[in-house]
Design a protein around this motif. Structure first.
Motif, PDB file in Angstrom:
ATOM      1  N   VAL A 181      28.491   6.266  27.899  1.00  0.00           N
ATOM      2  CA  VAL A 181      26.917   6.631  28.798  1.00  0.00           C
ATOM      3  C   VAL A 181      26.417   7.955  28.601  1.00  0.00           C
ATOM      4  O   VAL A 181      25.372   7.907  28.639  1.00  0.00           O
ATOM      5  CB  VAL A 181      27.574   6.290  30.082  1.00  0.00           C
ATOM      6  CG1 VAL A 181      26.540   6.739  31.307  1.00  0.00           C
ATOM      7  CG2 VAL A 181      27.923   4.789  30.626  1.00  0.00           C
ATOM      8  N   GLN A 209      22.699   3.941  32.256  1.00  0.00           N
ATOM      9  CA  GLN A 209      22.017   2.747  32.937  1.00  0.00           C
ATOM     10  C   GLN A 209      20.545   2.956  33.554  1.00  0.00           C
ATOM     11  O   GLN A 209      20.414   4.140  33.974  1.00  0.00           O
ATOM     12  CB  GLN A 209      22.935   2.432  33.897  1.00  0.00           C
ATOM     13  CG  GLN A 209      24.121   1.930  33.318  1.00  0.00           C
ATOM     14  CD  GLN A 209      24.334   0.548  32.715  1.00  0.00           C
ATOM     15  OE1 GLN A 209      23.620  -0.482  33.239  1.00  0.00           O
ATOM     16  NE2 GLN A 209      24.556   0.612  31.531  1.00  0.00           N
ATOM     17  N   LYS A 210      19.802   2.198  33.414  1.00  0.00           N
ATOM     18  CA  LYS A 210      18.370   2.077  34.110  1.00  0.00           C
ATOM     19  C   LYS A 210      18.648   2.478  35.593  1.00  0.00           C
ATOM     20  O   LYS A 210      17.929   3.360  36.300  1.00  0.00           O
ATOM     21  CB  LYS A 210      17.725   0.903  34.226  1.00  0.00           C
ATOM     22  CG  LYS A 210      16.198   1.193  34.576  1.00  0.00           C
ATOM     23  CD  LYS A 210      15.482  -0.331  34.412  1.00  0.00           C
ATOM     24  CE  LYS A 210      14.287  -0.165  34.966  1.00  0.00           C
ATOM     25  NZ  LYS A 210      13.201   0.860  34.860  1.00  0.00           N
ATOM     26  N   MET A 261      25.269   2.586  38.514  1.00  0.00           N
ATOM     27  CA  MET A 261      25.974   1.933  37.494  1.00  0.00           C
ATOM     28  C   MET A 261      26.699   2.919  36.642  1.00  0.00           C
ATOM     29  O   MET A 261      27.720   2.512  35.825  1.00  0.00           O
ATOM     30  CB  MET A 261      25.224   0.873  36.750  1.00  0.00           C
ATOM     31  CG  MET A 261      24.588  -0.148  37.999  1.00  0.00           C
ATOM     32  SD  MET A 261      25.814  -0.817  38.772  1.00  0.00           S
ATOM     33  CE  MET A 261      26.918  -1.619  37.843  1.00  0.00           C
ATOM     34  N   ASN A 262      26.036   4.038  36.164  1.00  0.00           N
ATOM     35  CA  ASN A 262      27.001   5.043  35.229  1.00  0.00           C
ATOM     36  C   ASN A 262      28.026   5.600  35.862  1.00  0.00           C
ATOM     37  O   ASN A 262      29.111   5.665  35.156  1.00  0.00           O
ATOM     38  CB  ASN A 262      26.111   6.112  35.087  1.00  0.00           C
ATOM     39  CG  ASN A 262      24.726   5.996  34.557  1.00  0.00           C
ATOM     40  OD1 ASN A 262      24.692   5.096  33.447  1.00  0.00           O
ATOM     41  ND2 ASN A 262      23.753   6.906  34.727  1.00  0.00           N
ATOM     42  N   TYR A 312      30.624   1.424  36.216  1.00  0.00           N
ATOM     43  CA  TYR A 312      31.530   0.923  35.415  1.00  0.00           C
ATOM     44  C   TYR A 312      32.591   1.667  35.135  1.00  0.00           C
ATOM     45  O   TYR A 312      33.820   0.963  34.796  1.00  0.00           O
ATOM     46  CB  TYR A 312      30.542   0.694  34.107  1.00  0.00           C
ATOM     47  CG  TYR A 312      29.587  -0.444  34.403  1.00  0.00           C
ATOM     48  CD1 TYR A 312      29.905  -1.749  34.482  1.00  0.00           C
ATOM     49  CD2 TYR A 312      28.234  -0.148  33.985  1.00  0.00           C
ATOM     50  CE1 TYR A 312      29.120  -2.888  34.435  1.00  0.00           C
ATOM     51  CE2 TYR A 312      27.380  -1.019  34.145  1.00  0.00           C
ATOM     52  CZ  TYR A 312      27.729  -2.435  34.370  1.00  0.00           C
ATOM     53  OH  TYR A 312      26.849  -3.607  34.508  1.00  0.00           O
ATOM     54  N   TYR A 324      31.603  -4.186  30.154  1.00  0.00           N
ATOM     55  CA  TYR A 324      30.563  -3.204  29.905  1.00  0.00           C
ATOM     56  C   TYR A 324      29.959  -3.152  28.702  1.00  0.00           C
ATOM     57  O   TYR A 324      29.015  -3.159  28.608  1.00  0.00           O
ATOM     58  CB  TYR A 324      31.126  -1.922  30.229  1.00  0.00           C
ATOM     59  CG  TYR A 324      30.274  -0.632  29.815  1.00  0.00           C
ATOM     60  CD1 TYR A 324      29.297  -0.288  30.402  1.00  0.00           C
ATOM     61  CD2 TYR A 324      30.367  -0.325  28.375  1.00  0.00           C
ATOM     62  CE1 TYR A 324      28.247   0.728  29.881  1.00  0.00           C
ATOM     63  CE2 TYR A 324      29.444   0.926  27.862  1.00  0.00           C
ATOM     64  CZ  TYR A 324      28.555   1.112  28.595  1.00  0.00           C
ATOM     65  OH  TYR A 324      27.556   2.283  28.079  1.00  0.00           O
ATOM     66  N   GLY A 360      27.174  -5.032  30.519  1.00  0.00           N
ATOM     67  CA  GLY A 360      26.690  -3.568  31.157  1.00  0.00           C
ATOM     68  C   GLY A 360      25.733  -3.006  30.250  1.00  0.00           C
ATOM     69  O   GLY A 360      24.598  -2.467  30.557  1.00  0.00           O
ATOM     70  N   ARG A 361      25.991  -2.788  29.012  1.00  0.00           N
ATOM     71  CA  ARG A 361      25.388  -1.973  28.038  1.00  0.00           C
ATOM     72  C   ARG A 361      23.897  -2.482  27.834  1.00  0.00           C
ATOM     73  O   ARG A 361      22.963  -1.746  27.475  1.00  0.00           O
ATOM     74  CB  ARG A 361      25.899  -2.126  26.749  1.00  0.00           C
ATOM     75  CG  ARG A 361      25.869  -0.534  26.327  1.00  0.00           C
ATOM     76  CD  ARG A 361      26.893  -0.749  24.947  1.00  0.00           C
ATOM     77  NE  ARG A 361      26.663   0.635  23.987  1.00  0.00           N
ATOM     78  CZ  ARG A 361      26.833   0.839  23.039  1.00  0.00           C
ATOM     79  NH1 ARG A 361      26.177  -0.175  22.069  1.00  0.00           N
ATOM     80  NH2 ARG A 361      26.840   1.913  22.247  1.00  0.00           N
ATOM     81  N   THR A 367      21.656  -3.214  30.062  1.00  0.00           N
ATOM     82  CA  THR A 367      21.092  -2.693  31.042  1.00  0.00           C
ATOM     83  C   THR A 367      20.796  -1.334  30.687  1.00  0.00           C
ATOM     84  O   THR A 367      20.341  -0.375  31.778  1.00  0.00           O
ATOM     85  CB  THR A 367      21.338  -3.128  32.373  1.00  0.00           C
ATOM     86  OG1 THR A 367      22.896  -2.826  32.785  1.00  0.00           O
ATOM     87  CG2 THR A 367      21.148  -4.535  32.835  1.00  0.00           C
ATOM     88  N   SER A 368      21.216  -0.571  29.923  1.00  0.00           N
ATOM     89  CA  SER A 368      21.239   0.725  29.478  1.00  0.00           C
ATOM     90  C   SER A 368      19.716   1.170  28.998  1.00  0.00           C
ATOM     91  O   SER A 368      19.142   0.032  28.498  1.00  0.00           O
ATOM     92  CB  SER A 368      22.286   1.395  28.482  1.00  0.00           C
ATOM     93  OG  SER A 368      21.993   0.592  27.167  1.00  0.00           O
ATOM     94  N   LYS A 403      29.014  -8.019  39.173  1.00  0.00           N
ATOM     95  CA  LYS A 403      28.175  -6.872  39.313  1.00  0.00           C
ATOM     96  C   LYS A 403      28.384  -6.618  40.664  1.00  0.00           C
ATOM     97  O   LYS A 403      28.239  -5.406  41.200  1.00  0.00           O
ATOM     98  CB  LYS A 403      26.749  -7.005  38.561  1.00  0.00           C
ATOM     99  CG  LYS A 403      26.895  -7.013  36.991  1.00  0.00           C
ATOM    100  CD  LYS A 403      25.652  -7.231  36.423  1.00  0.00           C
ATOM    101  CE  LYS A 403      25.826  -7.185  34.993  1.00  0.00           C
ATOM    102  NZ  LYS A 403      24.552  -7.356  34.168  1.00  0.00           N
TER     103      LYS A 403
END
Length: 235
Positions: free
Chosen positions: A33, A40-41, A45-46, A49, A64, A68-69, A71-72, A96
């Motif tokens: 991250v 993350q947007k 969420m940073n 996770y 992740y 999850g990645r 939505t980075s 989530k």
């Protein structure tokens, strides 16, 4: 001071292994991250996770990198926009949603457990009951904080509206999470390892990891309902 069950060396070794793997998974996510730039947007969420990895370990790491990645910010820029949440499976959306209150519970429980230990707090002569009271209080407060920083940016609403929306969204979720966590704690403290594991042992925290996983599952039906009635956002 309450008597305690002192776990054998082999069980402590397993406990240290479980904790080490979980911390390593959280560290891998944090490195991806921040130093690697996959922020993350939605900034909260940073934190969610890697905190989730503290009890889910390799499962959180897999989730992740698999979900999850996506939505980075770098992936969004590369693929030309956010993925459509309506295309995600139900368990993905629910996981989530639960992870927010789970992150609050994790930090709240860690803080509450050590605070109760440091102050030697008891209720009705039981340290476990003091743990329950403090765990619930701190988990609720921190869960609302995590939820606020999800709902307010997505809905673009003011602070007061955001706090109230977070309270509505997370109160039932936190209670459902504790519905699994607290019985799990009671089982390992009062039945399996009676008269209770010391909090200074790795075994205690390994069992807490398992109890939190149980809480994750008991919170999923409530979170599915909260998403369905739009009290929580579909992420």
């Amino acid at each position: 001071m309450e008597p305690h069950y002192h776990p054998p060396d082999w069980l402590e070794a397993i406990g240290w292994f479980s904790l080490s793997v979980a911390f390593a998974c959280a560290l891998v996510i944090l490195i991806d991250v921040f130093p690697h730039g996959y922020r993350q947007k939605m900034w909260i969420m940073n934190l969610v996770y890697p905190i989730t990895a503290l009890y889910w370990g390799p499962a959180a790491l897999w989730f992740y990198f698999r979900h999850g990645r996506r939505t980075s910010r770098p992936v969004i820029d590369r693929e030309g926009g956010m993925p459509d949440p309506d295309r995600f499976s139900g368990w993905n959306v629910q996981s989530k949603a639960v992870s927010h209150c789970g992150a609050g519970c994790t930090l709240g429980d860690i803080g509450a457990e050590w605070l109760a230990f440091a102050l030697a707090l008891t209720i009705a002569g039981k340290a476990l009951f003091a743990d329950f009271a403090l765990d619930l209080t701190l988990a609720w407060v921190l869960g609302i904080v995590f939820q606020y920083f999800t709902i307010a940016p997505m809905r673009e609403i003011g602070r007061a509206q955001g706090v109230w929306a977070a309270v509505k969204a997370d109160t039932l979720s936190i209670l459902a999470f504790q519905l699994g966590l607290f019985p799990g704690m009671w089982v390992y403290q009062e039945l399996i390892f009676s008269p209770g594991l010391p909090k200074t042992t790795a075994t205690y925290w390994m069992m807490m990891q398992l109890a939190m996983i149980l809480g994750f599952f008991t919170a999923m039906p409530v979170n599915a309902w909260l998403v369905r009635i739009s009290w929580k956002e579909k992420m």
